[in-house]
Design a protein around this motif. Structure first.
Motif, PDB file in Angstrom:
ATOM      1  N   ALA A   6       7.540  68.142 -15.700  1.00 28.49           N
ATOM      2  CA  ALA A   6       6.371  69.347 -16.004  1.00 28.49           C
ATOM      3  C   ALA A   6       5.891  69.943 -15.515  1.00 28.49           C
ATOM      4  O   ALA A   6       5.588  71.024 -14.855  1.00 28.49           O
ATOM      5  CB  ALA A   6       6.173  68.569 -17.272  1.00 28.49           C
ATOM      6  N   GLU A   7       5.004  68.880 -14.349  1.00 25.97           N
ATOM      7  CA  GLU A   7       4.138  69.421 -13.553  1.00 25.97           C
ATOM      8  C   GLU A   7       5.261  70.225 -12.199  1.00 25.97           C
ATOM      9  O   GLU A   7       4.405  71.422 -11.986  1.00 25.97           O
ATOM     10  CB  GLU A   7       3.890  68.462 -12.604  1.00 25.97           C
ATOM     11  CG  GLU A   7       2.538  69.252 -11.687  1.00 25.97           C
ATOM     12  CD  GLU A   7       1.457  67.783 -10.719  1.00 25.97           C
ATOM     13  OE1 GLU A   7       0.738  67.948 -10.081  1.00 25.97           O
ATOM     14  OE2 GLU A   7       1.559  66.428 -11.242  1.00 25.97           O
TER      15      GLU A   7
ATOM     16  N   ALA B 157       7.193  50.570 -21.229  1.00 32.09           N
ATOM     17  CA  ALA B 157       9.204  52.261 -20.673  1.00 32.09           C
ATOM     18  C   ALA B 157       8.449  53.284 -21.585  1.00 32.09           C
ATOM     19  O   ALA B 157       8.795  54.541 -20.674  1.00 32.09           O
ATOM     20  CB  ALA B 157       9.627  51.388 -21.645  1.00 32.09           C
ATOM     21  N   LEU B 158       7.910  53.467 -22.407  1.00 30.87           N
ATOM     22  CA  LEU B 158       7.828  54.497 -23.015  1.00 30.87           C
ATOM     23  C   LEU B 158       6.381  55.368 -22.056  1.00 30.87           C
ATOM     24  O   LEU B 158       6.161  56.679 -22.050  1.00 30.87           O
ATOM     25  CB  LEU B 158       6.791  54.378 -24.130  1.00 30.87           C
ATOM     26  CG  LEU B 158       7.850  53.981 -26.089  1.00 30.87           C
ATOM     27  CD1 LEU B 158       7.476  53.891 -26.845  1.00 30.87           C
ATOM     28  CD2 LEU B 158       8.677  55.198 -26.004  1.00 30.87           C
ATOM     29  N   SER B 159       5.615  54.393 -21.746  1.00 30.36           N
ATOM     30  CA  SER B 159       4.928  55.205 -20.798  1.00 30.36           C
ATOM     31  C   SER B 159       5.116  55.924 -19.271  1.00 30.36           C
ATOM     32  O   SER B 159       4.817  56.928 -19.022  1.00 30.36           O
ATOM     33  CB  SER B 159       3.249  53.854 -20.317  1.00 30.36           C
ATOM     34  OG  SER B 159       2.612  53.666 -21.555  1.00 30.36           O
ATOM     35  N   MET B 160       5.920  54.947 -19.288  1.00 28.99           N
ATOM     36  CA  MET B 160       7.332  55.399 -18.277  1.00 28.99           C
ATOM     37  C   MET B 160       7.749  56.275 -17.795  1.00 28.99           C
ATOM     38  O   MET B 160       7.797  57.617 -16.773  1.00 28.99           O
ATOM     39  CB  MET B 160       8.047  54.450 -17.037  1.00 28.99           C
ATOM     40  CG  MET B 160       6.718  52.906 -16.762  1.00 28.99           C
ATOM     41  SD  MET B 160       7.835  51.741 -15.887  1.00 28.99           S
ATOM     42  CE  MET B 160       8.861  52.062 -14.909  1.00 28.99           C
ATOM     43  N   LEU B 161       8.155  56.776 -19.360  1.00 27.83           N
ATOM     44  CA  LEU B 161       8.825  58.472 -19.555  1.00 27.83           C
ATOM     45  C   LEU B 161       7.794  59.143 -19.839  1.00 27.83           C
ATOM     46  O   LEU B 161       8.415  60.438 -19.438  1.00 27.83           O
ATOM     47  CB  LEU B 161      10.215  58.040 -20.669  1.00 27.83           C
ATOM     48  CG  LEU B 161      10.878  56.905 -20.801  1.00 27.83           C
ATOM     49  CD1 LEU B 161      11.394  56.518 -21.893  1.00 27.83           C
ATOM     50  CD2 LEU B 161      12.044  57.518 -19.816  1.00 27.83           C
ATOM     51  N   THR B 162       6.468  59.020 -20.135  1.00 28.83           N
ATOM     52  CA  THR B 162       6.106  60.348 -20.146  1.00 28.83           C
ATOM     53  C   THR B 162       5.508  60.493 -19.121  1.00 28.83           C
ATOM     54  O   THR B 162       5.121  61.417 -18.993  1.00 28.83           O
ATOM     55  CB  THR B 162       4.772  59.379 -21.103  1.00 28.83           C
ATOM     56  OG1 THR B 162       5.358  58.700 -22.326  1.00 28.83           O
ATOM     57  CG2 THR B 162       3.470  60.828 -21.129  1.00 28.83           C
ATOM     58  N   LEU B 163       5.126  59.771 -17.676  1.00 28.91           N
ATOM     59  CA  LEU B 163       4.966  59.883 -17.070  1.00 28.91           C
ATOM     60  C   LEU B 163       5.661  60.872 -16.425  1.00 28.91           C
ATOM     61  O   LEU B 163       5.414  61.560 -15.070  1.00 28.91           O
ATOM     62  CB  LEU B 163       4.743  58.706 -15.990  1.00 28.91           C
ATOM     63  CG  LEU B 163       2.951  58.207 -16.233  1.00 28.91           C
ATOM     64  CD1 LEU B 163       3.048  56.631 -15.476  1.00 28.91           C
ATOM     65  CD2 LEU B 163       1.856  59.020 -16.228  1.00 28.91           C
ATOM     66  N   ALA B 164       7.128  60.531 -16.109  1.00 29.01           N
ATOM     67  CA  ALA B 164       8.397  61.353 -15.560  1.00 29.01           C
ATOM     68  C   ALA B 164       8.094  61.833 -16.284  1.00 29.01           C
ATOM     69  O   ALA B 164       8.378  63.369 -15.480  1.00 29.01           O
ATOM     70  CB  ALA B 164       9.210  60.942 -15.632  1.00 29.01           C
ATOM     71  N   GLY B 165       8.037  62.811 -17.511  1.00 26.63           N
ATOM     72  CA  GLY B 165       8.125  63.670 -18.283  1.00 26.63           C
ATOM     73  C   GLY B 165       7.014  64.480 -17.393  1.00 26.63           C
ATOM     74  O   GLY B 165       7.406  65.955 -17.217  1.00 26.63           O
ATOM     75  N   CYS B 166       5.631  63.924 -17.471  1.00 23.61           N
ATOM     76  CA  CYS B 166       4.831  65.294 -17.062  1.00 23.61           C
ATOM     77  C   CYS B 166       4.952  65.345 -15.719  1.00 23.61           C
ATOM     78  O   CYS B 166       4.786  66.681 -15.341  1.00 23.61           O
ATOM     79  CB  CYS B 166       3.402  64.269 -17.303  1.00 23.61           C
ATOM     80  SG  CYS B 166       2.956  63.934 -18.642  1.00 23.61           S
ATOM     81  N   GLU B 167       5.552  64.731 -14.727  1.00 26.41           N
ATOM     82  CA  GLU B 167       6.097  64.855 -13.570  1.00 26.41           C
ATOM     83  C   GLU B 167       6.692  66.069 -13.510  1.00 26.41           C
ATOM     84  O   GLU B 167       6.270  67.108 -12.517  1.00 26.41           O
ATOM     85  CB  GLU B 167       6.235  63.889 -12.454  1.00 26.41           C
ATOM     86  CG  GLU B 167       5.293  62.663 -12.364  1.00 26.41           C
ATOM     87  CD  GLU B 167       5.533  61.430 -11.116  1.00 26.41           C
ATOM     88  OE1 GLU B 167       6.524  61.582 -10.554  1.00 26.41           O
ATOM     89  OE2 GLU B 167       4.966  60.583 -11.997  1.00 26.41           O
TER      90      GLU B 167
END
Length: 82
Positions: A25-26, A13-23
């Motif tokens: 930010a991008e 779940a944390l990995s998915m949230l991090t990826l969503a946050g990165c997207e």
């Protein structure tokens, strides 16, 4: 042993949230870059127009000045002939 699946779920779940946050930010960074590029293009276009106008004005003024200078020279020559 029941903590292993729970820990794996939390890490996932944390990995998915991090990826969503990165997207996100991008996307935000891309929007900022697009705006900067658009502003730069507009500044270049305005500078180009101003340079063309200045060149046109200088060319127009130069022709008029040459004609006035020629007229003044002709008047001076005719005055000297008399």
């Amino acid at each position: 042993m029941s903590f292993k699946p729970l820990g794996s779920a939390i890490v996932l779940a944390l990995s998915m949230l991090t990826l969503a946050g990165c997207e996100q930010a991008e996307k935000s960074a891309q929007q900022v870059l697009d705006k900067a590029a658009q502003s730069a293009k507009q500044a270049i276009d305005e500078t180009h127009k101003a340079a063309e106008q200045a060149l046109s004005d200088a060319a127009g003024s130069g022709v008029g000045k040459d004609k006035k200078t020629d007229d003044s020279a002709k008047q001076a020559e005719s005055s000297q002939e008399i």
